[in-house]
Design a protein around this motif. Sequence first.
Motif, PDB file in Angstrom:
ATOM      1  N   PRO A  62      12.239  28.318   3.904  1.00  0.00           N
ATOM      2  CA  PRO A  62      12.522  29.675   3.392  1.00  0.00           C
ATOM      3  C   PRO A  62      13.904  29.760   2.733  1.00  0.00           C
ATOM      4  N   GLY A  63      14.134  28.954   1.711  1.00  0.00           N
ATOM      5  CA  GLY A  63      15.441  28.932   1.071  1.00  0.00           C
ATOM      6  C   GLY A  63      15.818  30.252   0.434  1.00  0.00           C
ATOM      7  N   GLU A 114      19.566  36.768   2.547  1.00  0.00           N
ATOM      8  CA  GLU A 114      20.321  37.262   3.698  1.00  0.00           C
ATOM      9  C   GLU A 114      21.827  37.156   3.482  1.00  0.00           C
ATOM     10  N   LEU A 115      22.230  36.200   2.657  1.00  0.00           N
ATOM     11  CA  LEU A 115      23.652  36.029   2.365  1.00  0.00           C
ATOM     12  C   LEU A 115      24.109  36.883   1.187  1.00  0.00           C
ATOM     13  N   LEU A 147      39.185  34.978  -0.343  1.00  0.00           N
ATOM     14  CA  LEU A 147      38.371  33.867  -0.838  1.00  0.00           C
ATOM     15  C   LEU A 147      36.881  34.218  -0.792  1.00  0.00           C
ATOM     16  N   PRO A 148      36.097  33.679  -1.719  1.00  0.00           N
ATOM     17  CA  PRO A 148      34.653  33.956  -1.749  1.00  0.00           C
ATOM     18  C   PRO A 148      33.902  33.060  -0.766  1.00  0.00           C
ATOM     19  N   VAL A 149      34.277  33.164   0.508  1.00  0.00           N
ATOM     20  CA  VAL A 149      33.760  32.271   1.545  1.00  0.00           C
ATOM     21  C   VAL A 149      33.243  33.101   2.706  1.00  0.00           C
ATOM     22  N   ARG A 150      32.090  32.668   3.267  1.00  0.00           N
ATOM     23  CA  ARG A 150      31.581  33.283   4.496  1.00  0.00           C
ATOM     24  C   ARG A 150      31.429  32.218   5.555  1.00  0.00           C
ATOM     25  N   LEU A 210      19.188  26.823   4.572  1.00  0.00           N
ATOM     26  CA  LEU A 210      20.354  27.213   3.776  1.00  0.00           C
ATOM     27  C   LEU A 210      20.565  26.239   2.619  1.00  0.00           C
ATOM     28  N   LEU A 211      20.455  24.937   2.921  1.00  0.00           N
ATOM     29  CA  LEU A 211      20.599  23.939   1.867  1.00  0.00           C
ATOM     30  C   LEU A 211      19.508  24.099   0.813  1.00  0.00           C
TER      31      LEU A 211
END
Length: 377
Positions: free
Chosen positions: A171-172, A178-179, A239-242, A253-254
Amino acid sequence: MTQLRTVQVLGGGSAGSSAHVRSLAAGLVARGVRVTVCAPAELDHDYDFLGAGARFVPVPRRSDPLAVGALRAACAGADVVHAHGVHAAVRTGMALAAQPVPLVVTWHSRPRAEGARAQLVGFMERKAVRAAAVVLATSSELVDRARRRGARDARLGPVTLPPPSGLADLPGEKARAELGALDRPLVVTAGPLEPYRGHDTLFDASRRWLGHDPVPLVAVAGDGSRRPALQRRVDVEGLPVRLLGPREDVTALLAGSDVAVLAGRWEARAPLAQEALRLGVPLVATAVGGVPELVGDAAELVPYADAVALAAAVSRLLTDPARHAALAAAGPRQAATWPTEDETIAQVLSVYDELCPRRTPRGHGSGHGGGHGDGDA
């Protein structure tokens, strides 16, 4: 013919070594070998060694007399004992000191240490490999290191993690949604949040992507000692980081990402690199340890701790569709060159056969059977 009896010993149990032992146990049992797995109790919950047909003996990752005694008792009557990682090998060598049982050691990765601790690690490495009849190292660099440390017999024994089932059905897109990354590029990395993983370099690179339109989102799966400090960097620098914390769906996720990143100081056969290439996700990785040997020409390789090079390599993949497509196609082709589970099990069995030839299990070399299948070194 008497049934071959083997004990597999895990120490801390990194994800790679634990998954390998689970796969190896299932494959050996299917070939008529009696297998006992000795490992910290929580690992059986995570990897279900009992479900693979092995006997499981909980042994904590300690070197005190009680733990060594438990390991010694578990190894009594074994034909061959196989330790996975330096720490496990040292403890197993202590347990076998009075038993004439051959020891095989698989060296999965290199311990991370600096200063005075590096001297201790070097001592442990020498002790581990010199106790072994055969050392199977997962990269050519580790083979050379084992020989320098005094190994009598060191061989390349690459370990390939079993591919997850249902790769085509991951389910990529759901993970991506979700992100909140349906309309922006998604860059994914995973692993412990520890200094050697190179997160600061990745964060420095992410600052350079703030000029992209849209700005890529960097998703970091994992937990560790540096999480509070890394979160402060994200908050203070915008930063654009979660930071996602521990995740059970890293493969999904990958699958939903545009680029995977491996920025660490040293890797052997990194699980994240293996999964990314199998999935056809372009990978940017540091040219360290066994990574170049693992990925071949199917990834962008950059120097360790070079944020400029890392940022440029990711930017190139996000803005050059032809290069992105070329790496996406090259990944599965490179993955097809890695040893299969059956080949890995066959190599291990051939080593056992050398050490105790009269105990070769029925079906050895038939290629039938098999099992299911970032820590200890």
